[in-house]
Design a protein around this motif. Structure first.
Motif, short mmCIF file in Angstrom:
data_model
loop_
_atom_site.label_atom_id
_atom_site.label_comp_id
_atom_site.label_asym_id
_atom_site.label_seq_id
_atom_site.Cartn_x
_atom_site.Cartn_y
_atom_site.Cartn_z
N GLY A 1 17.20 25.46 -22.60
CA GLY A 1 18.23 25.05 -21.55
C GLY A 1 17.84 24.24 -20.38
N MET A 2 18.64 23.50 -20.26
CA MET A 2 18.40 22.54 -18.96
C MET A 2 19.78 22.13 -18.24
N TYR A 3 19.69 21.85 -17.05
CA TYR A 3 20.85 21.82 -15.97
C TYR A 3 20.86 20.65 -15.21
N ARG A 4 22.30 19.94 -15.31
CA ARG A 4 22.37 18.79 -14.52
C ARG A 4 23.77 19.13 -13.46
N CYS A 5 23.34 18.79 -12.37
CA CYS A 5 24.27 18.74 -11.49
C CYS A 5 25.40 17.79 -11.35
N GLU A 6 26.32 17.91 -12.42
CA GLU A 6 27.44 16.90 -12.76
C GLU A 6 28.60 17.14 -11.68
N LEU A 7 29.20 16.04 -11.33
CA LEU A 7 30.27 15.98 -10.44
C LEU A 7 31.39 16.70 -11.38
N SER A 8 32.42 17.22 -10.67
CA SER A 8 33.64 18.14 -11.18
C SER A 8 34.39 16.95 -12.11
N GLY A 9 34.36 15.51 -11.28
CA GLY A 9 35.62 14.71 -11.99
C GLY A 9 35.02 14.06 -13.39
N VAL A 10 33.81 14.44 -13.59
CA VAL A 10 33.31 13.76 -15.05
C VAL A 10 33.30 14.88 -16.14
N LEU A 11 33.41 16.00 -15.83
CA LEU A 11 33.32 17.26 -16.55
C LEU A 11 34.40 17.42 -17.59
N GLY A 12 34.08 17.87 -18.78
CA GLY A 12 35.13 17.93 -19.84
C GLY A 12 34.84 18.45 -21.32
N GLY A 13 35.59 19.56 -21.51
CA GLY A 13 35.22 20.30 -22.74
C GLY A 13 33.66 20.57 -23.01
N LEU A 14 33.26 20.22 -23.95
CA LEU A 14 31.96 20.31 -24.15
C LEU A 14 31.15 18.82 -24.24
N THR A 15 31.79 17.83 -24.22
CA THR A 15 31.05 16.69 -23.95
C THR A 15 30.13 16.67 -22.75
N ARG A 16 30.72 16.94 -21.54
CA ARG A 16 29.94 16.71 -20.15
C ARG A 16 29.96 17.90 -19.82
N VAL A 17 28.72 18.70 -19.30
CA VAL A 17 28.63 20.08 -19.05
C VAL A 17 27.38 20.08 -17.99
N ARG A 18 27.54 21.33 -17.55
CA ARG A 18 26.38 21.36 -16.30
C ARG A 18 25.16 22.15 -16.89
N ALA A 19 25.13 23.04 -17.89
CA ALA A 19 24.21 24.05 -18.61
C ALA A 19 24.19 23.50 -19.95
N ILE A 20 23.11 22.78 -20.43
CA ILE A 20 22.82 22.31 -21.46
C ILE A 20 21.80 22.99 -22.44
N GLN A 21 22.22 23.13 -23.82
CA GLN A 21 21.07 23.46 -24.43
C GLN A 21 20.64 22.31 -25.51
N LEU A 22 19.45 22.07 -25.32
CA LEU A 22 18.87 20.85 -26.04
C LEU A 22 17.95 21.05 -27.00
N ASN A 23 18.39 20.37 -28.18
CA ASN A 23 17.20 20.40 -29.29
C ASN A 23 16.36 19.10 -28.97
N ASP A 24 15.11 19.56 -28.37
CA ASP A 24 14.15 18.96 -27.74
C ASP A 24 12.87 18.80 -28.65
N GLY A 25 12.18 18.10 -28.34
CA GLY A 25 10.97 17.75 -28.85
C GLY A 25 9.82 16.83 -28.34
N HIS A 26 8.52 17.09 -28.45
CA HIS A 26 7.75 15.98 -27.84
C HIS A 26 6.42 15.92 -28.88
N VAL A 27 6.13 14.77 -29.19
CA VAL A 27 4.98 14.42 -30.01
C VAL A 27 4.03 13.85 -29.12
N PHE A 28 2.67 14.46 -29.05
CA PHE A 28 1.52 14.11 -28.38
C PHE A 28 0.69 13.57 -29.33
N CYS A 29 0.40 12.21 -29.32
CA CYS A 29 -0.48 11.52 -30.07
C CYS A 29 -1.32 10.47 -29.61
#
Length: 407
Positions: free
Chosen positions: A133-161
């Protein structure tokens, strides 16, 4: 030939309308704007994606970790987020004289996980992944459905090489993105090389930017991937390859990314012992194969129009007893489906005629009709979505058809 039900073409739909009609997600003013919740059907789709991506990553050398969704403000000062990104972050919370912040990104946490143990060149590349989970303080005017949200579940990954491994890791990430998109039925409309723009939004280190941009550009050119360059779209710490998708109105958005980061390893003083015993700085490759679960789900709803591929469908098989007399036999078929790993339900005759129930369940990939003969034989007549009659298909074979291909 037994069909998999995964090749149907469906028109795109507005995910906000269809998501509510199909009981996939909803919102509540008591929770707040930009904070949708998934209902059981939506959670089933997301769970199938999570299981697939996790296994895909595991097979390609990733180790999965879990990290907290908040940390001291000091962490994000160290990572550079506070200086370059704090306007998009939620305000700090004071606890016991310290300030804690909901994280806007997972990368600082993964940098700390790397730093927690001594590292040798033999450990590299070290691939870490997390659905977090990560969180973005988006303004209300840009929020919509599932495309722009404030609580995000991200498939993330980091490669250290090591620096000499960075180009290969970028290429490998692009390969995994393409493989995941194909399995999900997603078509990328273009690749974008996102570069820094003007102003103080970006880390001021021209040499760092030049080196990281060169790695990404050369990978794209060597692989023959057509791409556009666009300034002002990079992360604050480095350039990125954005894999762009489009909705029904041809509005583009970014789903998957690969980034080369030469900045954060220095901020966290990350290192490894090289073969000559010298201490060197690793490169950090950020990548997300399918982006955020929210944006991905919105796109999948629109691409498939609710008729998800069999492996993604909230309900993969529905058991339909013709009359009340066949209900006990149908319940046995249901138990067999569940034991085989299928997401299955029984729709009893009190829900209407067989024809009405078949129409009601038209989005379910497989319909198992249990009449008097099937009840006596301990089987079911299988009907594929779209009407194809498949006959008496063993349930274990049906279950195999409802699994994704993980290469």
């Amino acid at each position: 030939m037994l069909a998999s039900c995964d090749d149907e073409e469906n028109p795109m739909h507005d995910h906000r309308r269809l998501g509510r009609e199909l009981d996939l997600f909803d919102t509540d003013p008591l929770v707040g704007s930009g904070l949708p919740y998934l209902l059981p059907a939506g959670a089933a789709v997301r769970g199938a994606v999570e299981d697939y991506v996790r296994e895909l990553e595991r097979r390609h050398g990733y180790q999965h970790v879990n990290s907290p969704v908040l940390a001291k403000r000091e962490l994000y000062e160290r990572s550079g987020h506070w200086a370059h990104y704090h306007e998009d972050m939620f305000p700090p919370m004071r606890v016991g004289g310290e300030e804690f912040v909901l994280r806007p990104s997972l990368c600082p946490h993964h940098a700390l996980i790397y730093r927690a143990r001594p590292r040798s060149h033999r450990d590299l590349p070290l691939r870490l992944a997390e659905l977090g989970g990560m969180y973005r303080c988006e303004l209300s005017g840009v929020l919509g459905g599932l495309t722009r949200v404030r609580a995000i579940q991200l498939n993330d990954g980091h490669v250290f090489c090591a620096p000499e491994q960075a180009a290969a890791e970028v290429g490998a990430a692009l390969d995994l993105i393409a493989r995941a998109h194909e399995q999900l039925g997603i078509r990328a409309v273009r690749h974008r090389l996102s570069l820094r723009g003007e102003g103080g939004k970006y880390v001021d280190d021209p040499e760092l930017w030049e080196r990281s941009e060169r790695i990404l550009r050369e990978v794209l050119l060597e692989r023959g991937v057509p791409f556009d360059e666009q300034r002002g779209e990079s992360a604050f710490y480095g350039p990125k390859i954005d894999v762009q998708i489009a909705d029904a109105a041809e509005r583009e958005t970014t789903l998957s990314t690969v980034q080369v980061d030469l900045y954060m390893p220095g901020r966290f003083e990350l290192g490894y012992v090289a073969a000559d015993q010298s201490r060197r700085r690793p490169v950090m490759v950020h990548r997300t194969l399918v982006g955020s679960m929210e944006r991905l789900l919105s796109h999948l709803i629109e691409v498939h129009g609710g008729a998800f591929p069999a492996w993604l469908a909230p309900v993969q098989a529905v058991v339909l007893p013709v009359t009340e007399s066949e209900v006990p036999a149908a319940e046995n078929r249901l138990r067999e489906c569940v034991a085989a790993g299928l997401r299955a339900e029984l729709v009893a005759p009190d829900r209407g005629s067989l024809g009405a129930r078949i129409r009601e369940q038209r989005l379910v990939p497989y319909q198992l009709v249990v009449g008097a003969r099937e009840a006596a034989e301990g089987g079911a007549a299988v009907r594929a979505r779209g009407g194809e009659q498949l006959g008496a298909v063993p349930i274990d074979r049906l279950a195999r058809l409802c699994r994704p291909h993980v290469g």
